[in-house]
Enzyme design. Structure first.
Site, PDB file in Angstrom:
ATOM      1  N   ARG A   1      31.541  46.594  43.976  1.00 30.77           N
ATOM      2  CA  ARG A   1      32.039  47.328  42.432  1.00 30.77           C
ATOM      3  C   ARG A   1      31.577  46.996  41.197  1.00 30.77           C
ATOM      4  O   ARG A   1      31.265  45.181  41.696  1.00 30.77           O
ATOM      5  CB  ARG A   1      33.164  46.896  42.303  1.00 30.77           C
ATOM      6  CG  ARG A   1      33.660  45.902  42.971  1.00 30.77           C
ATOM      7  CD  ARG A   1      35.842  46.517  42.570  1.00 30.77           C
ATOM      8  NE  ARG A   1      36.844  44.903  42.796  1.00 30.77           N
ATOM      9  CZ  ARG A   1      37.259  44.819  43.395  1.00 30.77           C
ATOM     10  NH1 ARG A   1      37.479  45.883  44.459  1.00 30.77           N
ATOM     11  NH2 ARG A   1      37.605  44.082  43.829  1.00 30.77           N
TER      12      ARG A   1
ATOM     13  N   SER B   1      34.945  36.856  34.165  1.00 31.32           N
ATOM     14  CA  SER B   1      35.099  37.761  32.886  1.00 31.32           C
ATOM     15  C   SER B   1      35.828  37.667  32.783  1.00 31.32           C
ATOM     16  O   SER B   1      36.881  37.160  31.961  1.00 31.32           O
ATOM     17  CB  SER B   1      35.386  39.392  34.280  1.00 31.32           C
ATOM     18  OG  SER B   1      36.801  39.270  34.757  1.00 31.32           O
TER      19      SER B   1
ATOM     20  N   ASP C   1      31.259  36.527  43.834  1.00 30.46           N
ATOM     21  CA  ASP C   1      32.586  36.334  43.959  1.00 30.46           C
ATOM     22  C   ASP C   1      32.430  36.029  45.412  1.00 30.46           C
ATOM     23  O   ASP C   1      31.826  36.401  46.852  1.00 30.46           O
ATOM     24  CB  ASP C   1      32.511  38.106  44.015  1.00 30.46           C
ATOM     25  CG  ASP C   1      34.074  39.026  44.441  1.00 30.46           C
ATOM     26  OD1 ASP C   1      35.404  38.113  43.743  1.00 30.46           O
ATOM     27  OD2 ASP C   1      34.214  39.584  44.691  1.00 30.46           O
ATOM     28  N   GLY C   2      34.266  35.471  45.843  1.00 30.07           N
ATOM     29  CA  GLY C   2      34.728  35.110  47.268  1.00 30.07           C
ATOM     30  C   GLY C   2      34.822  33.148  47.207  1.00 30.07           C
ATOM     31  O   GLY C   2      35.350  33.035  48.218  1.00 30.07           O
ATOM     32  N   ASN C   3      34.923  33.380  45.968  1.00 27.10           N
ATOM     33  CA  ASN C   3      35.074  31.396  45.649  1.00 27.10           C
ATOM     34  C   ASN C   3      36.760  31.048  46.459  1.00 27.10           C
ATOM     35  O   ASN C   3      36.928  29.867  47.117  1.00 27.10           O
ATOM     36  CB  ASN C   3      35.156  30.972  44.419  1.00 27.10           C
ATOM     37  CG  ASN C   3      33.495  30.756  43.709  1.00 27.10           C
ATOM     38  OD1 ASN C   3      32.658  31.280  44.782  1.00 27.10           O
ATOM     39  ND2 ASN C   3      33.322  30.588  42.730  1.00 27.10           N
TER      40      ASN C   3
ATOM     41  N   SER D   1      33.175  45.817  38.302  1.00 25.43           N
ATOM     42  CA  SER D   1      34.044  44.632  37.705  1.00 25.43           C
ATOM     43  C   SER D   1      33.789  44.488  36.605  1.00 25.43           C
ATOM     44  O   SER D   1      33.931  43.023  35.505  1.00 25.43           O
ATOM     45  CB  SER D   1      33.953  43.625  39.088  1.00 25.43           C
ATOM     46  OG  SER D   1      35.017  44.035  40.008  1.00 25.43           O
TER      47      SER D   1
ATOM     48  N   ARG E   1      42.477  27.666  46.113  1.00 22.22           N
ATOM     49  CA  ARG E   1      41.149  27.917  44.952  1.00 22.22           C
ATOM     50  C   ARG E   1      40.312  27.249  44.166  1.00 22.22           C
ATOM     51  O   ARG E   1      39.030  27.618  44.056  1.00 22.22           O
ATOM     52  CB  ARG E   1      41.693  29.558  44.236  1.00 22.22           C
ATOM     53  CG  ARG E   1      42.618  30.211  45.487  1.00 22.22           C
ATOM     54  CD  ARG E   1      43.463  31.371  44.287  1.00 22.22           C
ATOM     55  NE  ARG E   1      42.244  32.583  43.399  1.00 22.22           N
ATOM     56  CZ  ARG E   1      41.787  33.007  44.497  1.00 22.22           C
ATOM     57  NH1 ARG E   1      42.044  33.543  44.968  1.00 22.22           N
ATOM     58  NH2 ARG E   1      40.634  33.932  42.719  1.00 22.22           N
TER      59      ARG E   1
ATOM     60  N   GLU F   1      38.817  39.623  32.258  1.00 18.88           N
ATOM     61  CA  GLU F   1      39.410  40.213  32.593  1.00 18.88           C
ATOM     62  C   GLU F   1      40.385  39.067  33.566  1.00 18.88           C
ATOM     63  O   GLU F   1      41.509  38.900  34.060  1.00 18.88           O
ATOM     64  CB  GLU F   1      39.539  40.974  34.207  1.00 18.88           C
ATOM     65  CG  GLU F   1      39.194  43.073  32.902  1.00 18.88           C
ATOM     66  CD  GLU F   1      37.589  42.788  32.698  1.00 18.88           C
ATOM     67  OE1 GLU F   1      37.167  42.292  33.319  1.00 18.88           O
ATOM     68  OE2 GLU F   1      37.816  43.669  31.602  1.00 18.88           O
ATOM     69  N   ASN F   2      39.348  38.253  33.977  1.00 16.66           N
ATOM     70  CA  ASN F   2      40.307  37.112  34.806  1.00 16.66           C
ATOM     71  C   ASN F   2      41.212  36.184  34.111  1.00 16.66           C
ATOM     72  O   ASN F   2      41.289  35.103  34.348  1.00 16.66           O
ATOM     73  CB  ASN F   2      38.219  36.391  34.894  1.00 16.66           C
ATOM     74  CG  ASN F   2      37.965  36.289  36.315  1.00 16.66           C
ATOM     75  OD1 ASN F   2      36.160  35.749  36.018  1.00 16.66           O
ATOM     76  ND2 ASN F   2      38.468  37.000  37.193  1.00 16.66           N
TER      77      ASN F   2
END
Ligand code: IPE
Ligand code: IPE
Ligand code: MG
Length: 231
Positions: free
Chosen positions: A179, A57, A12-14, A181, A25, A59-60
């Site tokens: 978390r 994910s 995470d964090g890209n 996720s 991004r 959810e992405n």
């Protein structure tokens, strides 16, 4: 304390990495692929048996269409480019997740990369794409139902998406959030959790080593007392 057999990583964090540099991004995702290459090489060198990474994910899909499209393009090109080098390094690639909604291009790239890697025996590398821990449990239960089998702890475990990798020993998350996720849930029931504020593109070989060193110091009790574990 033994070394972890199965390490799972939430990369995470890209996006923030790119935004801090006033870049789009997607540039963060591009740099993230380099960090992933280093992670895989390091894990293989350190003789980790299984490495699972969260690349997209379930959810992405909710992200802006251009970011989703860019990621899908990276998956296709990355699989095509990396399949042979991974196999040559002894890394066996598995793409894990719900493939039913992927483009024909992406599904073809996955089939080809998995076929190339099928002979590798050094490390299982589970690339989780359109993966969700809750989905995994539901698809396992559905499979058992179709087979007319009883739903037991063992049976569900066997029908989850990556039975070759067993329980997650160490789960790493970069990017500062603490978390899960909806990443691997069932197999992470007793995982040790390691969080870092580092953004994923900044994650280096020594950061994996730091997490592994920290893991070595954990006492895993699995419900027992410390005296029982040490006795
Ligand atoms: C993780 O980085 C990569 C994916 C989810 C594909 P993010 O894109 O979530 O980066 P942040 O959290 O927005 O910084
Ligand atoms: C988790 O990161 C998914 C991946 C790393 C692929 P997210 O950035 O999607 O997680 P949330 O939305 O912040 O929980
Ligand atoms: Mg994120």
């Amino acid at each position: 304390m033994t070394a972890p057999k199965h390490v799972a990583v939430i990369m995470d964090g890209n996006g923030r990495w790119a935004q801090q540099r006033l870049m789009p991004r997607i540039e963060g995702h591009r740099r993230g692929i380099s960090a992933l290459r280093t992670l895989v090489e390091t894990a293989r060198r350190l003789e980790i048996a299984s490495l699972s990474v969260f690349a997209f994910s379930s959810e992405n899909w909710r992200r802006p269409a251009d970011e989703v499209d860019g990621l899908m393009r990276f998956f296709v090109s990355g699989l095509r480019k990396e399949a042979v080098p991974l196999r040559d390094a002894g890394v066996r690639l598995h793409v894990v997740g719900d493939r039913s909604v992927f483009s024909a291009d992406l599904n073809a790239a996955i089939d080809e990369a998995e076929a190339v890697g099928a002979s590798a025996e050094g490390m299982h590398f589970n690339l989780c794409l359109n993966y969700g821990g809750r989905w995994d449990i539901v698809q396992a239960a559905r499979a058992l139902q179709l087979e007319g089998r009883e739903i037991t702890l063992e049976a569900v475990g066997e029908r989850l998406c990556m039975p070759w990798s067993g329980p997650v020993d160490l789960m790493i998350r970069t990017g500062g959030e603490q978390r899960i996720s909806n990443f691997i849930l069932w197999q992470a029931a007793y995982a040790e959790l390691w969080f870092t504020d580092l953004l994923w593109p900044d994650f280096k070989a020594e950061d994996l080593k730091a997490a592994l060193d920290w893991f070595e110091g954990r006492e895993r009790r699995f419900g027992m007392t410390s005296a029982q574990v040490q006795g």
